[in-house]
Write an enzyme that holds these catalytic residues in place. Structure first.
Site, PDB file in Angstrom:
ATOM      1  N   HIS A 245      33.813  24.631  41.475  1.00 35.47           N
ATOM      2  CA  HIS A 245      33.595  25.622  42.530  1.00 35.47           C
ATOM      3  C   HIS A 245      32.438  25.188  43.407  1.00 35.47           C
ATOM      4  CE1 HIS A 245      33.022  29.510  44.516  1.00 35.47           C
ATOM      5  NE2 HIS A 245      34.268  29.746  44.154  1.00 35.47           N
ATOM      6  N   GLU A 298      40.993  30.753  40.565  1.00 29.23           N
ATOM      7  CA  GLU A 298      42.413  30.457  40.813  1.00 29.23           C
ATOM      8  C   GLU A 298      43.188  30.298  39.505  1.00 29.23           C
ATOM      9  OE1 GLU A 298      43.582  27.809  43.828  1.00 29.23           O
ATOM     10  OE2 GLU A 298      42.608  29.108  45.276  1.00 29.23           O
TER      11      GLU A 298
HETATM   12  N1  ACO Z   1      39.193  18.178  38.826  1.00 25.97           N
HETATM   13  C1  ACO Z   1      38.706  16.938  38.693  1.00 25.97           C
HETATM   14  N2  ACO Z   1      37.538  16.521  39.199  1.00 25.97           N
HETATM   15  C2  ACO Z   1      36.830  17.420  39.888  1.00 25.97           C
HETATM   16  C3  ACO Z   1      37.269  18.742  40.072  1.00 25.97           C
HETATM   17  C4  ACO Z   1      38.505  19.114  39.512  1.00 25.97           C
HETATM   18  N3  ACO Z   1      38.981  20.348  39.633  1.00 25.97           N
HETATM   19  N4  ACO Z   1      36.360  19.406  40.797  1.00 25.97           N
HETATM   20  C5  ACO Z   1      35.392  18.524  41.083  1.00 25.97           C
HETATM   21  N5  ACO Z   1      35.678  17.329  40.529  1.00 25.97           N
HETATM   22  C6  ACO Z   1      34.858  16.121  40.599  1.00 25.97           C
HETATM   23  C7  ACO Z   1      35.085  15.427  41.934  1.00 25.97           C
HETATM   24  O1  ACO Z   1      36.107  14.474  41.854  1.00 25.97           O
HETATM   25  C8  ACO Z   1      33.738  14.796  42.183  1.00 25.97           C
HETATM   26  O2  ACO Z   1      33.662  13.581  41.478  1.00 25.97           O
HETATM   27  P1  ACO Z   1      32.892  12.319  42.126  1.00 25.97           P
HETATM   28  O3  ACO Z   1      31.443  12.758  42.200  1.00 25.97           O
HETATM   29  O4  ACO Z   1      33.129  11.241  41.133  1.00 25.97           O
HETATM   30  O5  ACO Z   1      33.499  12.079  43.458  1.00 25.97           O
HETATM   31  C9  ACO Z   1      32.747  15.774  41.548  1.00 25.97           C
HETATM   32  O6  ACO Z   1      33.487  16.488  40.546  1.00 25.97           O
HETATM   33  C10 ACO Z   1      32.193  16.752  42.550  1.00 25.97           C
HETATM   34  O7  ACO Z   1      33.250  17.234  43.330  1.00 25.97           O
HETATM   35  P2  ACO Z   1      33.046  17.992  44.722  1.00 25.97           P
HETATM   36  O8  ACO Z   1      34.306  18.014  45.470  1.00 25.97           O
HETATM   37  O9  ACO Z   1      31.822  17.470  45.401  1.00 25.97           O
HETATM   38  O10 ACO Z   1      32.714  19.413  44.208  1.00 25.97           O
HETATM   39  P3  ACO Z   1      32.630  20.676  45.092  1.00 25.97           P
HETATM   40  O11 ACO Z   1      31.770  21.596  44.327  1.00 25.97           O
HETATM   41  O12 ACO Z   1      32.245  20.379  46.459  1.00 25.97           O
HETATM   42  O13 ACO Z   1      34.166  21.137  45.119  1.00 25.97           O
HETATM   43  C11 ACO Z   1      36.119  22.315  44.690  1.00 25.97           C
HETATM   44  C12 ACO Z   1      34.585  22.359  44.742  1.00 25.97           C
HETATM   45  C13 ACO Z   1      36.660  21.905  46.059  1.00 25.97           C
HETATM   46  C14 ACO Z   1      36.621  23.706  44.344  1.00 25.97           C
HETATM   47  C15 ACO Z   1      36.567  21.295  43.619  1.00 25.97           C
HETATM   48  O14 ACO Z   1      35.976  21.607  42.403  1.00 25.97           O
HETATM   49  C16 ACO Z   1      38.085  21.210  43.519  1.00 25.97           C
HETATM   50  O15 ACO Z   1      38.704  20.463  44.273  1.00 25.97           O
HETATM   51  N6  ACO Z   1      38.703  21.950  42.550  1.00 25.97           N
HETATM   52  C17 ACO Z   1      40.138  21.935  42.403  1.00 25.97           C
HETATM   53  C18 ACO Z   1      40.813  22.860  43.418  1.00 25.97           C
HETATM   54  C19 ACO Z   1      40.571  24.332  43.115  1.00 25.97           C
HETATM   55  O16 ACO Z   1      40.581  24.771  41.984  1.00 25.97           O
HETATM   56  N7  ACO Z   1      40.338  25.097  44.202  1.00 25.97           N
HETATM   57  C20 ACO Z   1      40.068  26.524  44.098  1.00 25.97           C
HETATM   58  C21 ACO Z   1      38.613  26.808  44.249  1.00 25.97           C
HETATM   59  S1  ACO Z   1      38.231  28.508  43.991  1.00 25.97           S
HETATM   60  C22 ACO Z   1      38.422  29.263  45.481  1.00 25.97           C
HETATM   61  O17 ACO Z   1      38.514  28.601  46.488  1.00 25.97           O
HETATM   62  C23 ACO Z   1      38.506  30.732  45.578  1.00 25.97           C
END
Ligand code: ACO
Length: 362
Positions: A245, A298
């Site tokens: 998140h 989600e």
């Molecule tokens: N699965 C696998 N790896 C992940 C996930 C995930 N769900 N979430 C983050 N990571 C990893 C990324 O690959 C990244 O790795 P890296 O540093 O090697 O590149 C690291 O963790 C940080 O990721 P960011 O994208 O910078 O994290 P951020 O906090 O900005 O992203 C987000 C948040 C977009 C929700 C992300 O966690 C994600 O894509 N989750 C999956 C989609 C999802 O569940 N969306 C719903 C969100 S809830 C809502 O919107 C109401």
């Protein structure tokens, strides 16, 4: 010169008494009340009252029909258009020209009509409209919604949808809420504010797609191997839907309450969801030990809505139904400020030039 913050990240533009997620404690409170103390105790209508009025009791009035049929086949799009139409048909005045009580009443009418429109649209044109006498048997707004949609609903489905609506009613300065405040700051009418917020939900980055979680559950069910599925997915470089998140650095509190709801209601996919969740959390911890990647809203909303037999294409419209509460509260708060939202941008385009220097000049 003020510092440039792309996407306004970290910029505080408002003070609010409504809610703001507690990032580190992983809790979400509406006017100070934890959502965990609301679900199962009060109805969504009470939560609308808590968010908008700061008290339980007044809630939402009965819905009025949308004056013009709007049927493109896409419920979210139709809801945006139907809500916008309410202003001229009902003669809603700009927020700038009305007092707070009238604004509150307009927001309540628009909110409840959004719910009833979405319920009617979800029913579709293939089925006869549920008689008003059947809808009036409902004791809560959520039950009214479900009756208008399905006729006599399963009481556990009503509980599931109610829990979802409460958990998703408000979440601080997200994109659609910000939109609603920007439009409210222009002094526009209640329907224009809510309809623009519905538009902001059309993008998958905000409107969400919990249906992608259902796909993962299908796969785990089919293979009966959550660990193997999770490893393969991450090895491919894909993301696990429903985890991580942008705001929370702890478990998303909405995930927690909806997990509890799924357990209490004996959702048939609870066990497979739990197996997938523990495999996902273990693998994410092993691969990203320095980062908290916990379950987000989600994941468990997909399980709860699936249990209530809400089809994937209605997940975003249901999110709209929930969020009209938070939007209404913020619109009213913004009205009280009476200040136009008008940030600035740093101009990085071409310097001064003549029209003859612009390509296409003849
Ligand atoms: N699965 C696998 N790896 C992940 C996930 C995930 N769900 N979430 C983050 N990571 C990893 C990324 O690959 C990244 O790795 P890296 O540093 O090697 O590149 C690291 O963790 C940080 O990721 P960011 O994208 O910078 O994290 P951020 O906090 O900005 O992203 C987000 C948040 C977009 C929700 C992300 O966690 C994600 O894509 N989750 C999956 C989609 C999802 O569940 N969306 C719903 C969100 S809830 C809502 O919107 C109401």
């Amino acid at each position: 010169m003020s510092e440039f913050k792309p996407g306004l990240e970290g910029v505080t533009a408002f003070e609010t008494e409504i809610a703001e997620p507690d990032k580190d404690g992983g809790s979400l409170r509406y006017r100070g009340v934890d959502i965990e103390d609301l679900i199962g105790e009060v109805s969504y209508s009470d939560v609308w009252g808590l968010l908008v009025d700061g008290q339980f009791g007044n809630g939402l009035p009965p819905a009025q029909p949308v004056p013009v049929p709007v049927t493109s086949g896409d419920t979210r799009v139709d809801a945006q258009a139907a809500v916008a139409i309410l202003a001229p048909y009902w003669g809603l005045k700009p927020l700038l020209d009305i007092d707070d009580d009238t604004a509150r009443s307009d927001l309540a009418r628009v909110s409840v009509t959004t719910l009833s429109f979405i319920a009617q649209s979800a029913r579709g044109s293939g089925l006869p409209t549920v008689p008003q006498s059947e809808i009036d048997k409902a004791t809560t707004i959520t039950e009214r919604f479900m009756r208008r949609w399905r006729g006599e609903p399963d009481p556990d489905h009503v509980k599931a949808v109610d829990a979802y609506l409460i958990s998703a009613a408000e979440h601080g300065m997200n994109a659609s809420t910000f939109t609603s405040r920007v439009v409210a700051s222009t002094g526009a009418d209640a329907a224009a504010c809510i309809s623009s917020a519905i538009g902001a939900m059309s993008g998958p980055l905000h409107g969400g797609a919990p249906s992608r979680v259902l796909h993962m559950l299908d796969e785990v069910e089919r293979r009966d191997d959550a660990e193997g599925y999770v490893r393969e997915l991450l090895d491919r470089g894909d993301r696990l839907m429903g985890f991580g998140h942008r705001v929370y650095r702890a478990e998303d509190p909405r995930a927690r309450v909806l997990r509890a709801t799924a357990r209490t209601l004996n959702a048939p996919r609870f066990e497979v969801a739990e197996a997938l969740e523990s495999a996902a959390l273990a693998e994410l911890k092993a691969r990203k030990p320095d980062r908290v990647l916990a379950t987000n809203v989600e994941f468990w909303s997909a399980v709860v809505l699936d249990f209530a037999q809400v089809p994937g294409e209605l997940f975003t419209p249901l999110f709209t139904c929930a969020r009209v509460a938070g939007w209404s509260a913020h619109i009213l708060e913004q009205k009280g400020l009476g200040r136009l939202v008008r940030p600035s941008a740093t101009y990085v385009g071409p310097g001064p030039r003549k029209p003859t220097d612009v390509p296409g000049w003849e």
